[in-house]
Design an enzyme around this catalytic site. Sequence first.
Site, mmCIF file in Angstrom:
data_model
loop_
_atom_site.group_PDB
_atom_site.id
_atom_site.type_symbol
_atom_site.label_atom_id
_atom_site.label_comp_id
_atom_site.label_asym_id
_atom_site.label_seq_id
_atom_site.Cartn_x
_atom_site.Cartn_y
_atom_site.Cartn_z
ATOM 1 N N CYS A 251 0.696 -1.079 -0.046
ATOM 2 C CA CYS A 251 -0.205 -0.049 0.078
ATOM 3 C C CYS A 251 0.791 1.201 0.004
ATOM 4 O O CYS A 251 1.175 1.879 0.922
ATOM 5 C CB CYS A 251 -0.821 -0.051 1.256
ATOM 6 N N ALA A 252 1.466 1.518 -1.000
ATOM 7 C CA ALA A 252 2.543 2.396 -1.144
ATOM 8 C C ALA A 252 2.250 3.837 -1.253
ATOM 9 O O ALA A 252 3.303 4.813 -0.734
ATOM 10 C CB ALA A 252 3.390 2.070 -2.354
ATOM 11 N N GLY A 253 1.161 4.166 -1.796
ATOM 12 C CA GLY A 253 0.994 5.777 -1.765
ATOM 13 C C GLY A 253 0.770 6.309 -0.365
ATOM 14 O O GLY A 253 0.597 6.138 0.478
ATOM 15 N N LYS A 257 7.311 5.793 2.765
ATOM 16 C CA LYS A 257 8.250 4.609 3.049
ATOM 17 C C LYS A 257 8.710 3.841 1.891
ATOM 18 O O LYS A 257 9.778 3.417 1.990
ATOM 19 C CB LYS A 257 6.902 3.517 3.779
ATOM 20 N N GLU A 276 0.136 0.301 -5.704
ATOM 21 C CA GLU A 276 -0.683 1.434 -5.347
ATOM 22 C C GLU A 276 -1.964 1.425 -6.184
ATOM 23 O O GLU A 276 -1.762 1.335 -7.203
ATOM 24 C CB GLU A 276 -0.248 2.884 -5.247
ATOM 25 N N CYS A 374 -1.134 3.635 11.122
ATOM 26 C CA CYS A 374 -1.049 4.846 11.816
ATOM 27 C C CYS A 374 -2.223 5.070 12.797
ATOM 28 O O CYS A 374 -2.914 5.975 12.651
ATOM 29 C CB CYS A 374 -0.701 5.984 11.006
#
Length: 442
Positions: A251-253, A257, A276, A374
């Site tokens: 889940c790169a967007g 990271k 993403e 988060c």
Amino acid sequence: NLVLPARIRHHGLDKRDAGFATELTYGALRGQGTYDAILARCVDRPLDQLDPAVLDALRIGTHQLLAMRVPAHAALDQTVGLARAVIGAGPSALINAVLRKVAARTLEEWLDVLVAGETDETKIAALRYAHPEWIVRAMRQSLVAHGRQASEVNDLLEADNAAPVVNLVALPGLGNLDEVLENGAIPGELVQGSALSSGGDLGRYSSVREGTTRVQDVGSQLVARAMAAVQLDMPAGGTGDSKAEAWLDLCAGPGGKAALLGALARQRGATLLANEPAPHRAKLVSQALSAVPPETWQVRTGDGREVGSEAPESFDRVLVDVPCSGLGALRRRPESRWRRSPKDLADLGPLQRELLASALAAVRPGGVVAYVTCSPHPAETTAVVADALRKRDDLELLDAGAALDAVSLPGKLDAGHDSTAQLWPHVHGTDAMFLALIHKKP
């Protein structure tokens, strides 16, 4: 946090005015619940009957009067002048009269008025620390779920309201912090290659423009480094050659990271696939990774839930930083506390579980999945991990606290030794990042 910097640049504000605009915006948003409770005592009608622009002007004026070093007469004049210029002359008399009532007391005096006779600790904390009541309850529950005292909740809420310091990271092997340190930033206290800045226009630094130095909360830096550093069993084929490693950021967007992982992968001779689903966010991921040599990384635009079935047991290390409520980053996104609801937790749960299942399918035996949110809420953290472990007998939790301590500066973090790890704004000075390291047994 995304819109404001662009508006500041558009209007060409200098450092002092940019700081003022940021405090005015973030402060009025952060304190909205408390300010609305005060305004409700000073307005002769329900607040929802006011024009939204008038209510915004009143919130901005209230923040200046009660929480900034702006003389009362200046706050009044400027807010009324703003209303005349943007809304029109009509509401200026109302705004002037209401703000004069607000100015009659200090913030502490107003808080005493608001909580007078109230015995419910949750309602008192919600008013004093400007959080919705459900978030106060959720934070208290989260503290207990992660082994801390419920009595810490006020410290946690207070930390959410502190203006966050800008965290910077130099991409390992590609960037350095010399320029930012020469201009007033200080070395980060928790992790190597990080720095703390008071803000301003970071685009004035060449390394930031080039993307080799990036803005990234130190909590995010730590979880990415922990995934990259944890010791694995021998790769498939038994060569022990880390150059064979393939990494996945599921889940790169928008790419923060991914950029750090790409730099770390390059140092290790590994490769990174960053996934993403949203095309515009996938473009942001590519931009974030542009500072890393292109042979190291690739961006996939697609549903992360399908990667596990399309590429089963293909990756040595998988980061799955799932979409979540964001309760751990309220200090950086001050408006989100008023936009979120308990329903978000329920709605996101199935997606979080499906993404974790895909990550576990995509990792090879002997590899590791880092499940990251988060948010400290147990519905998004320990409950999701426990469900995944219940469904399979080839998984085990590694010591996530020890993994975080291992990649932090010696003796500085003390994340503890536990099967999962939770960082906290009031304890570690980071966003409230959660980390579980799930090992697939060989």
